[in-house]
Design a protein around this motif. Sequence first.
Motif, PDB file in Angstrom:
ATOM      1  N   LEU A  41       0.712   7.762   8.672  1.00 40.26           N
ATOM      2  CA  LEU A  41       1.415   7.781   7.405  1.00 40.26           C
ATOM      3  C   LEU A  41       1.426   9.186   6.831  1.00 40.26           C
ATOM      4  N   ASP A  42       2.456   9.489   6.082  1.00 38.91           N
ATOM      5  CA  ASP A  42       2.551  10.701   5.278  1.00 38.91           C
ATOM      6  C   ASP A  42       2.096  10.335   3.865  1.00 38.91           C
ATOM      7  N   VAL A  43       1.814  11.325   3.052  1.00 40.21           N
ATOM      8  CA  VAL A  43       1.345  11.062   1.690  1.00 40.21           C
ATOM      9  C   VAL A  43       2.339  10.235   0.883  1.00 40.21           C
ATOM     10  N   ALA A  44       3.627  10.365   1.145  1.00 39.61           N
ATOM     11  CA  ALA A  44       4.644   9.622   0.395  1.00 39.61           C
ATOM     12  C   ALA A  44       4.774   8.176   0.853  1.00 39.61           C
ATOM     13  N   ASP A  45       4.166   7.809   1.961  1.00 37.08           N
ATOM     14  CA  ASP A  45       4.336   6.466   2.515  1.00 37.08           C
ATOM     15  C   ASP A  45       3.596   5.381   1.736  1.00 37.08           C
ATOM     16  N   LEU A  46       2.464   5.711   1.144  1.00 41.69           N
ATOM     17  CA  LEU A  46       1.672   4.685   0.463  1.00 41.69           C
ATOM     18  C   LEU A  46       2.463   3.996  -0.641  1.00 41.69           C
ATOM     19  N   SER A  47       3.141   4.764  -1.461  1.00 44.87           N
ATOM     20  CA  SER A  47       3.863   4.161  -2.581  1.00 44.87           C
ATOM     21  C   SER A  47       5.040   3.313  -2.102  1.00 44.87           C
ATOM     22  N   ARG A  48       5.582   3.601  -0.952  1.00 43.22           N
ATOM     23  CA  ARG A  48       6.707   2.838  -0.424  1.00 43.22           C
ATOM     24  C   ARG A  48       6.229   1.571   0.309  1.00 43.22           C
ATOM     25  N   LEU A  49       5.129   1.663   1.013  1.00 47.32           N
ATOM     26  CA  LEU A  49       4.654   0.533   1.809  1.00 47.32           C
ATOM     27  C   LEU A  49       3.863  -0.497   0.995  1.00 47.32           C
ATOM     28  N   CYS A  50       3.071  -0.032   0.045  1.00 48.05           N
ATOM     29  CA  CYS A  50       2.254  -0.946  -0.749  1.00 48.05           C
ATOM     30  C   CYS A  50       3.151  -1.639  -1.779  1.00 48.05           C
ATOM     31  N   PRO A  51       3.184  -2.972  -1.782  1.00 45.16           N
ATOM     32  CA  PRO A  51       4.035  -3.691  -2.736  1.00 45.16           C
ATOM     33  C   PRO A  51       3.665  -3.370  -4.190  1.00 45.16           C
ATOM     34  N   ALA A  52       4.673  -3.300  -5.028  1.00 43.86           N
ATOM     35  CA  ALA A  52       4.461  -3.020  -6.451  1.00 43.86           C
ATOM     36  C   ALA A  52       3.492  -4.040  -7.038  1.00 43.86           C
ATOM     37  N   GLY A  53       2.607  -3.570  -7.868  1.00 41.40           N
ATOM     38  CA  GLY A  53       1.650  -4.451  -8.523  1.00 41.40           C
ATOM     39  C   GLY A  53       0.388  -4.719  -7.733  1.00 41.40           C
ATOM     40  N   ARG A  54       0.348  -4.339  -6.468  1.00 40.15           N
ATOM     41  CA  ARG A  54      -0.848  -4.543  -5.637  1.00 40.15           C
ATOM     42  C   ARG A  54      -1.791  -3.358  -5.792  1.00 40.15           C
ATOM     43  N   ASP A  55      -3.065  -3.622  -5.716  1.00 42.06           N
ATOM     44  CA  ASP A  55      -4.058  -2.555  -5.709  1.00 42.06           C
ATOM     45  C   ASP A  55      -3.978  -1.858  -4.359  1.00 42.06           C
ATOM     46  N   VAL A  56      -3.659  -0.573  -4.363  1.00 40.97           N
ATOM     47  CA  VAL A  56      -3.427   0.153  -3.111  1.00 40.97           C
ATOM     48  C   VAL A  56      -4.679   0.183  -2.232  1.00 40.97           C
ATOM     49  N   PHE A  57      -5.857   0.215  -2.813  1.00 47.78           N
ATOM     50  CA  PHE A  57      -7.086   0.269  -2.023  1.00 47.78           C
ATOM     51  C   PHE A  57      -7.331  -1.069  -1.307  1.00 47.78           C
ATOM     52  N   ALA A  58      -7.138  -2.181  -2.020  1.00 51.43           N
ATOM     53  CA  ALA A  58      -7.290  -3.504  -1.392  1.00 51.43           C
ATOM     54  C   ALA A  58      -6.209  -3.710  -0.328  1.00 51.43           C
ATOM     55  N   TRP A  59      -4.977  -3.294  -0.632  1.00 46.84           N
ATOM     56  CA  TRP A  59      -3.880  -3.405   0.329  1.00 46.84           C
ATOM     57  C   TRP A  59      -4.202  -2.595   1.591  1.00 46.84           C
ATOM     58  N   ALA A  60      -4.700  -1.376   1.401  1.00 48.32           N
ATOM     59  CA  ALA A  60      -5.024  -0.497   2.533  1.00 48.32           C
ATOM     60  C   ALA A  60      -6.116  -1.096   3.416  1.00 48.32           C
ATOM     61  N   GLU A  61      -7.092  -1.753   2.818  1.00 47.17           N
ATOM     62  CA  GLU A  61      -8.158  -2.381   3.611  1.00 47.17           C
ATOM     63  C   GLU A  61      -7.575  -3.386   4.597  1.00 47.17           C
ATOM     64  N   GLN A  62      -6.533  -4.067   4.206  1.00 50.69           N
ATOM     65  CA  GLN A  62      -5.912  -5.076   5.057  1.00 50.69           C
ATOM     66  C   GLN A  62      -4.967  -4.456   6.093  1.00 50.69           C
ATOM     67  N   HIS A  63      -4.273  -3.366   5.747  1.00 52.00           N
ATOM     68  CA  HIS A  63      -3.177  -2.867   6.572  1.00 52.00           C
ATOM     69  C   HIS A  63      -3.395  -1.516   7.252  1.00 52.00           C
ATOM     70  N   LEU A  64      -4.352  -0.738   6.789  1.00 56.32           N
ATOM     71  CA  LEU A  64      -4.503   0.633   7.296  1.00 56.32           C
ATOM     72  C   LEU A  64      -5.903   0.899   7.817  1.00 56.32           C
ATOM     73  N   ARG A  65      -6.021   1.982   8.571  1.00 57.17           N
ATOM     74  CA  ARG A  65      -7.307   2.476   9.044  1.00 57.17           C
ATOM     75  C   ARG A  65      -7.322   3.997   8.898  1.00 57.17           C
TER      76      ARG A  65
END
Length: 179
Positions: A41-65
């Motif tokens: 991922l690039d730095v701009a990818d997080l805001s596009r991939l993580c659904p609006a309203g979701r906690d990005v850290f919790a979302w990342a635990e499920q989808h990223l490494r």
Amino acid sequence: MATEIILPMALPLLREQLGFRRTVCACEYCRAPCRHIPGSLDVADLSRLCPAGRDVFAWAEQHLRALIDRPVPTLVPARQANGHCHWFFDGKCAVHDCAPYSCAFFDSHMTEAEVERRSAATIQARREGATQDGLYHRVWLHLARKGLIGSFGDRSALLEEMGKIRRKAERNRGRLQVT
């Protein structure tokens, strides 16, 4: 007599990021990395991939490494048990329209020089983000501290599969020329 107005069909906009235009090839050769080395991922990818309203850290635990063996913080999609990208199902990307930078902006037909230019741009953005303790860096630290570590992938398996695809294409091309 009524006049029919025909409006031009709107073409889909091609995504641009870091000064590059998204690639469009989705051939078998270009999908092989999805099975062995999912793109970062690039730095701009997080805001596009993580659904609006979701906690990005919790979302990342499920989808990223987090990759911790790189010179700059690097986030990659989680992997399935078979090594495929977390989002790769039935030969298709579940997040294709919002795919991570290293998936959407690279294809297997590019020259090494073009790959280097595109890689350098995202590496620089991630380096700057780490210096500024940006969201990408904080997510990377969060995953690393939780032990949610990824691996670069299986380059030898990727090269082997790409060789098989190339040989099959050459055989098919030979059959077309003979007939």
